[in-house]
Design a protein around this motif. Structure first.
Motif, short mmCIF file in Angstrom:
data_model
loop_
_atom_site.label_atom_id
_atom_site.label_comp_id
_atom_site.label_asym_id
_atom_site.label_seq_id
_atom_site.Cartn_x
_atom_site.Cartn_y
_atom_site.Cartn_z
N ALA A 186 -9.50 6.41 -11.24
CA ALA A 186 -8.36 5.92 -11.80
C ALA A 186 -7.49 4.82 -11.09
O ALA A 186 -7.92 4.97 -9.99
N ALA A 187 -6.67 4.38 -11.57
CA ALA A 187 -5.30 3.45 -11.00
C ALA A 187 -4.49 3.87 -10.37
O ALA A 187 -3.67 4.95 -11.15
N ALA A 188 -3.72 3.69 -9.13
CA ALA A 188 -2.93 4.03 -8.45
C ALA A 188 -1.43 3.46 -9.00
O ALA A 188 -1.33 2.56 -9.53
N ARG A 189 -0.39 4.17 -9.50
CA ARG A 189 0.40 3.96 -9.88
C ARG A 189 2.21 4.06 -9.04
O ARG A 189 1.73 4.71 -8.61
N ALA A 190 2.36 2.68 -8.63
CA ALA A 190 3.16 2.78 -7.80
C ALA A 190 4.65 3.49 -8.07
O ALA A 190 5.29 5.09 -7.27
N GLU A 191 4.76 3.87 -9.19
CA GLU A 191 5.95 4.37 -9.62
C GLU A 191 5.69 6.82 -9.29
O GLU A 191 6.52 7.57 -8.75
N ASP A 192 4.21 7.10 -9.11
CA ASP A 192 3.71 7.80 -9.60
C ASP A 192 3.55 8.14 -7.79
O ASP A 192 4.14 9.40 -6.95
N VAL A 193 3.36 7.43 -6.79
CA VAL A 193 3.08 7.47 -5.23
C VAL A 193 4.38 7.71 -4.50
O VAL A 193 4.50 8.16 -4.18
N ALA A 194 5.32 6.86 -5.24
CA ALA A 194 7.08 6.24 -4.04
C ALA A 194 6.88 7.84 -4.26
O ALA A 194 7.58 7.96 -2.48
N PRO A 195 8.23 8.62 -4.80
CA PRO A 195 8.51 9.92 -4.37
C PRO A 195 7.26 10.98 -3.51
O PRO A 195 8.08 11.47 -2.60
N GLU A 196 6.02 10.95 -3.65
CA GLU A 196 5.21 11.44 -3.05
C GLU A 196 5.26 11.08 -1.75
O GLU A 196 5.54 11.50 -0.47
N VAL A 197 5.14 9.61 -1.74
CA VAL A 197 5.38 8.95 -0.31
C VAL A 197 6.51 9.52 0.82
O VAL A 197 7.12 9.57 1.76
N ALA A 198 7.64 9.15 0.36
CA ALA A 198 9.29 9.61 0.58
C ALA A 198 9.30 10.88 0.90
O ALA A 198 9.80 11.73 1.82
N ILE A 200 6.34 12.84 2.25
CA ILE A 200 5.60 12.76 3.30
C ILE A 200 6.58 12.41 4.89
O ILE A 200 6.09 12.45 5.78
N LYS A 201 6.96 11.04 4.65
CA LYS A 201 7.63 10.19 4.70
C LYS A 201 9.24 11.67 5.82
O LYS A 201 9.80 10.75 7.40
N SER A 202 9.52 12.38 4.99
CA SER A 202 10.99 13.35 5.41
C SER A 202 10.44 14.22 6.16
O SER A 202 11.41 14.41 7.00
N GLN A 203 9.56 14.32 6.42
CA GLN A 203 8.98 15.19 7.86
C GLN A 203 7.56 14.59 8.55
O GLN A 203 7.16 15.22 9.60
N THR A 204 8.26 13.17 8.74
CA THR A 204 7.31 12.91 9.55
C THR A 204 7.85 11.14 10.35
O THR A 204 7.44 10.48 8.98
N ASP A 205 6.76 11.08 11.16
CA ASP A 205 7.18 9.14 11.49
C ASP A 205 6.20 8.28 11.70
O ASP A 205 6.22 7.88 11.98
N ILE A 206 4.59 9.51 10.94
CA ILE A 206 3.66 8.60 11.39
C ILE A 206 3.54 7.50 9.94
O ILE A 206 3.90 7.96 8.94
N PRO A 207 3.33 6.55 9.94
CA PRO A 207 3.26 5.84 8.80
C PRO A 207 2.29 6.22 7.90
O PRO A 207 1.08 7.61 8.37
N VAL A 208 2.62 6.29 6.86
CA VAL A 208 1.48 6.32 5.99
C VAL A 208 1.50 5.25 4.82
O VAL A 208 1.89 4.48 4.46
N VAL A 209 -0.10 5.56 4.55
CA VAL A 209 -1.02 4.77 3.93
C VAL A 209 -1.48 5.18 2.44
O VAL A 209 -1.90 6.29 2.44
N VAL A 210 -1.86 4.82 1.25
CA VAL A 210 -1.88 4.87 0.13
C VAL A 210 -3.29 4.44 -0.57
O VAL A 210 -3.37 3.32 -0.27
N GLY A 211 -4.14 5.44 -0.66
CA GLY A 211 -5.11 4.50 -1.50
C GLY A 211 -6.03 5.38 -2.40
O GLY A 211 -5.24 6.36 -2.50
N PHE A 212 -7.32 4.93 -3.06
CA PHE A 212 -7.05 5.66 -4.19
C PHE A 212 -6.97 4.88 -5.61
O PHE A 212 -5.43 4.98 -5.27
N GLY A 213 -8.26 4.39 -6.03
CA GLY A 213 -6.81 3.65 -7.37
C GLY A 213 -6.69 2.12 -7.79
O GLY A 213 -5.68 1.74 -8.38
#
Length: 263
Positions: A186-198, A200-213
């Motif tokens: 399927a296609a990735a959507r930034a509006e779906d990804v943004a809150p999930e990345v945020a 994850i980043k609230s719990q780690t200082d490691i960079p978060v990259v996004v793949g699939f779609g």
């Protein structure tokens, strides 16, 4: 610091996001695959994910499955994949190389021997999709001790109770899978990804990259704008499947990298 750590630090200094490209080692054959791999940094790729072909790739969609089959039929093995990394390192000692695949080939090779061989070849990190955190003693912790980053996948179904377990021994970067299901589904959507990345980043200082779609430069830009980088795999592998020339494949990769770097 590993090559991966240095790459993200350098990108942060420039205010840029990472572009990560996946190819299957040995697809459609070793020589062509090697030519593509060598050309990726010049096409703007910051980190290379090199797939280890495997007969039962449970998390992969048809495009990556077929790539693995082509590579295996052409005689690609884990040893030959490590040889590709060693050959790449003769000309490039900067670009991080992450091996991505499944535990079975590594287990058959022998964990200690694999880590020694991977380190000697110039591998920087591992993504092993079928080893959960509960199995960290199998490979994750030995890999970290050997100086390799162990990159974990987080998904839309990784809830707040599970996330700390996923993050506890992760290093290099966190790979957030933007959609549920298999690669290329399927296609990735930034509006779906943004809150999930945020989250994850609230719990780690490691960079978060996004793949699939992610299949287009615009999507690469949109996704990278809400994360620390974007990963493209199936769309690149599809170019190989369609018989595009090495130059055409690298030009496509360049367009994706430019998209991510515009974020």
């Amino acid at each position: 610091m590993t090559r991966i750590d240095r790459t993200f630090a350098a990108l942060r200094e420039k205010g840029k996001k990472a572009f990560v490209a996946y190819i299957m080692a040995g697809d459609p054959d070793r020589q062509t695959s090697m030519q593509i791999m060598r050309g990726l940094p010049r096409a703007g790729v910051d980190i290379i994910e090199l797939g280890i072909p495997f007969t039962d790739p449970m998390a992969d969609g048809p495009t990556i499955q077929l790539a693995g089959q082509r590579a295996l039929e052409a005689g690609q093995t884990l040893n030959k994949t490590l040889e590709m990394v060693a050959e790449f390192r003769k000309d490039d000692n900067t670009t991080p190389v992450v091996l991505m695949g499944y535990y079975n080939p590594i287990y058959n090779h022998g964990v200690d021997r694999f880590l020694e061989d991977a380190r000697a070849a110039g591998v920087d990190g591992l993504i092993v999709v079928d080893l959960p955190p509960e199995e960290d003693e199998e490979l994750c912790i030995p890999a970290q001790k050997a100086g390799l980053n162990f990159i974990r996948l987080a998904t839309p179904t990784t809830d707040d109770c599970r996330l700390p377990k996923v993050l506890q021994n992760t290093s290099g970067f966190v790979y957030y899978v933007s959609i549920t299901g298999i690669t290329g589904a399927a296609a990735a959507r930034a509006e779906d990804v943004a809150p999930e990345v945020a989250r994850i980043k609230s719990q780690t200082d490691i960079p978060v990259v996004v793949g699939f779609g992610i299949r287009t430069p615009d999507t690469a830009r949109e996704i990278a704008s809400v994360a620390d980088g974007a990963v493209v795999g199936s769309a690149i592998v599809k170019q190989v499947e369609e018989g595009r020339s090495v130059e055409e494949i690298l030009e496509f990769v360049r367009s994706l990298a430019e998209g991510a770097h515009r974020a």
